[in-house]
Write a protein that holds these residues in place. Sequence first.
Motif, PDB file in Angstrom:
ATOM      1  N   LEU A 114       0.809  -1.211   0.000  1.00 34.13           N
ATOM      2  CA  LEU A 114       0.000   0.000   0.000  1.00 34.13           C
ATOM      3  C   LEU A 114       0.842   1.261   0.000  1.00 34.13           C
ATOM      4  N   ALA A 115       2.142   1.118   0.145  1.00 33.54           N
ATOM      5  CA  ALA A 115       3.022   2.289   0.171  1.00 33.54           C
ATOM      6  C   ALA A 115       3.108   2.888  -1.229  1.00 33.54           C
ATOM      7  N   HIS A 116       3.414   4.185  -1.260  1.00 38.23           N
ATOM      8  CA  HIS A 116       3.614   4.839  -2.538  1.00 38.23           C
ATOM      9  C   HIS A 116       4.799   4.189  -3.246  1.00 38.23           C
ATOM     10  N   LYS A 117       4.761   4.153  -4.560  1.00 40.08           N
ATOM     11  CA  LYS A 117       5.820   3.500  -5.327  1.00 40.08           C
ATOM     12  C   LYS A 117       7.091   4.331  -5.402  1.00 40.08           C
ATOM     13  N   GLN A 118       7.002   5.618  -5.109  1.00 38.56           N
ATOM     14  CA  GLN A 118       8.181   6.477  -5.150  1.00 38.56           C
ATOM     15  C   GLN A 118       7.945   7.683  -4.258  1.00 38.56           C
ATOM     16  N   GLY A 119       8.992   8.442  -4.042  1.00 38.36           N
ATOM     17  CA  GLY A 119       8.849   9.690  -3.312  1.00 38.36           C
ATOM     18  C   GLY A 119       9.343   9.630  -1.882  1.00 38.36           C
ATOM     19  N   ARG A 120       9.152  10.754  -1.224  1.00 42.46           N
ATOM     20  CA  ARG A 120       9.648  10.949   0.131  1.00 42.46           C
ATOM     21  C   ARG A 120       8.984  10.003   1.127  1.00 42.46           C
ATOM     22  N   THR A 121       7.692   9.766   0.978  1.00 43.07           N
ATOM     23  CA  THR A 121       6.969   8.901   1.909  1.00 43.07           C
ATOM     24  C   THR A 121       7.519   7.476   1.875  1.00 43.07           C
ATOM     25  N   LEU A 122       7.776   6.959   0.686  1.00 47.05           N
ATOM     26  CA  LEU A 122       8.325   5.612   0.561  1.00 47.05           C
ATOM     27  C   LEU A 122       9.720   5.540   1.182  1.00 47.05           C
ATOM     28  N   ARG A 123      10.568   6.516   0.893  1.00 51.04           N
ATOM     29  CA  ARG A 123      11.923   6.532   1.473  1.00 51.04           C
ATOM     30  C   ARG A 123      11.858   6.592   2.995  1.00 51.04           C
ATOM     31  N   HIS A 124      10.933   7.384   3.525  1.00 54.71           N
ATOM     32  CA  HIS A 124      10.782   7.502   4.975  1.00 54.71           C
ATOM     33  C   HIS A 124      10.333   6.165   5.576  1.00 54.71           C
TER      34      HIS A 124
END
Length: 144
Positions: free
Chosen positions: A114-124
């Motif tokens: 369910l995590a975003h496939k890219q971006g700051r949220t995924l890295r976090h």
Amino acid sequence: MTPVTRQEVLGLYRKIFRIAKKWQSASGQIEETIKEKEYIESEAKTLFRKNKNVTDPKLIKQCIEECEARIEIGLHYNIPYPRPVSINLVTKSSTIPTYLSLDNKTIHLPPMGLAHKQGRTLRHQEKLRKISKPIYLKSHDEVS
């Protein structure tokens, strides 16, 4: 690497091979014992070779702590493989964790699907998952 650290690392390396030489599987079967001895030796060789060029003292200390933890857990449970971690989590279902509690903080982590496939949220989220992993499993996923 300081001479003291070098001696400590080489001592751990020798200790692992002494443990492998004396290792007896929990089942007592000869085939299983041989398989586990080979695993211990190959895992040690792989991880020590992988980390032989590490120069950062903090990272060296972390590797030493991981090695000591894996030795103690392996000897205590008589299992050479890294123990799967079982963290008590509040879940929506029995397999999907919704949060981890670290240092009295609640960290919400959705399932990776369910995590975003890219971006700051995924890295976090990936960073939080990495720091929540027990020390004795830090190098397991990198090598496997």
